[in-house]
Design an enzyme around this catalytic site. Structure first.
Site, PDB file in Angstrom:
ATOM      1  N   LYS A 235      38.223  47.272  47.356  1.00  0.00           N
ATOM      2  CA  LYS A 235      38.355  46.439  46.168  1.00  0.00           C
ATOM      3  C   LYS A 235      38.573  44.976  46.544  1.00  0.00           C
ATOM      4  CE  LYS A 235      39.369  45.214  41.869  1.00  0.00           C
ATOM      5  NZ  LYS A 235      38.328  45.048  40.851  1.00  0.00           N
TER       6      LYS A 235
ATOM      7  N   CYS B 285      40.286  38.933  39.008  1.00  0.00           N
ATOM      8  CA  CYS B 285      39.795  39.595  40.226  1.00  0.00           C
ATOM      9  C   CYS B 285      39.409  38.604  41.310  1.00  0.00           C
ATOM     10  CB  CYS B 285      38.612  40.497  39.876  1.00  0.00           C
ATOM     11  SG  CYS B 285      39.056  41.949  38.911  1.00  0.00           S
TER      12      CYS B 285
END
Length: 400
Positions: free
Chosen positions: A201, A255
């Site tokens: 991720k 993010c």
């Protein structure tokens, strides 16, 4: 199967709705009472196409309900924020609090999944937190990490069709988590261990941050030598192995603007390129604010009066209402701080109000302003009738 989703934000709520629409009995938990009330009233508290009708469907069918407290479930999915503090150190306190809150409800055979972006090793640390308080559950429950891969505005398609990486603290946990996601994910499920899934991720978004930094740095160089960076990139991308992204006014969202710090904080001596990309993208935001200030000063010298300035866009990406880590919002804050005597028309068509700024209709702003600054490439901003004698700064590639 009954699943408890802890956190009904931009990831948790859409995922909970899709799971409920695929036959999972979902109990959503959120600490914000307004979110709970809106959800139970079938009202979406965020902008996400196609989810309004879907939320109404799953609430009315009884497959989704929201509350501020937990209920015993078979699966617990943690979807809470993981911000960074003022030193850019990851703050996993929300994840830890969510894990603490579900411990009393756990029973043998349950599955706990972390979806929140986390430093490498967090899932295993959460498992030890659980087993420290409930030692009888060791080897009796399943714990895994599965990061989302979803872009705001396209959640319905991407949550269903994108591949997912699933990493458990052991092979049994990985297998159990894959079985859960198979209820509603049509993309491929890629099994691994929890540490690899956590790092995956972080690497995905750090890679994108580096690519954007190249485009943003290129835009600053091109501005200095008078080259149209958009046309330059278009020409360079004719090369079969070159794919340069388009520059903007920085990088935003929870993010790409945040995840690289999870690596640089843990590996300060190794993550040189990743850290440099963060610096470049942050600098681009400050550079844009300076360009606006300089244009305001030039206008005042040339015209003997202060200009009316339209600042177009506040969200972190086009056509959404999400302002988290938005470079556009940072630019607005900075420019207004240094030009108190200027009339600014602030535009964000995807929200109805802002806590600090009065919002102006985009057509009204364009008609009234002397200087128009495009900060976000909202589709509504393309091909506007700007007219003559307007000064335009286009930081995001709006079609003029």
């Amino acid at each position: 199967m009954k699943a408890c989703f802890i956190g009904l934000g931009y990831i948790g709520l859409p995922t909970a709705i899709i799971a409920a629409d695929n036959g999972v009995m979902v109990h959503g938990v959120d600490i914000n009472p307004e979110v709970v009330t809106l959800t139970n009233n079938s009202e979406l508290h965020l902008i996400e196409p196609h989810f309004n009708k879907l939320l109404k469907k799953v609430v009315e069918s009884g497959f989704l309900k929201a509350s501020s407290s937990h209920e015993p479930s078979d699966v617990y999915v943690i979807c809470v924020p993981t911000p960074v503090n003022s030193d850019n150190a990851p703050d996993v306190s929300f994840v830890e609090a969510a894990a603490e809150s579900l411990i009393p409800f756990l029973k043998a055979g349950d599955l706990v999944i972390l979806e929140s972006t986390s430093p490498v090793g967090t899932t295993r640390r959460i498992s030890e937190l659980i087993f420290g308080q409930r030692p009888e559950l060791r080897n009796q429950i399943y714990i895994a990490y599965c990061p989302e891969r979803m872009i705001p505005g396209k959640a319905l398609f991407e949550l269903i069709h994108n591949d997912r990486v699933v990493g458990g603290i052991d092979k049994a946990s990985t297998r159990k988590a894959c079985e859960f996601y198979a209820h509603f994910v049509k993309g491929n499920l890629h099994p691994t261990d929890s540490e690899t899934a956590e790092m995956c991720k972080l690497v995905e978004n750090s890679s994108r941050d580096v690519q954007i930094a190249f485009a943003n740095e290129l835009s600053i160089i091109c501005d200095k030598i008078g080259i149209d960076v958009v046309k330059l990139i278009e020409l360079a991308n004719k090369h079969p192995r070159v794919n340069i992204l388009q520059p903007g006014c920085g990088v935003g969202g929870h993010c790409i603007a945040v995840d690289p710090y999870f690596i640089t904080h843990s590996f300060p001596n190794e993550a040189k390129l990743i850290a440099c990309a963060r610096e470049i993208n942050t600098h681009k935001t400050a550079w844009c604010a300076e360009k606006i200030s300089n244009l305001i000063s030039d206008f005042e010298l040339e015209n003997g009066r202060t200009p009316v300035v339209a600042l177009m866009g506040l969200s972190f990406k086009p056509d959404i209402d999400d302002l988290r880590e938005s470079p556009a919002l940072c630019i607005v804050n900075e420019v207004l701080l240094h030009h108190a005597n200027i009339e600014f028309l602030i535009v964000e068509p995807n929200i109805s109000r802002h806590s600090l700024y009065k919002l102006t209709d985009y057509n009204e702003a364009v008609a009234k302003a002397d200087i128009i600054v495009f900060l976000v490439k909202h589709s509504l901003f393309n091909n506007l009738n700007i007219g003559k004698n307007k000064r335009v700064l286009n930081f995001c590639g709006v079609e003029l």
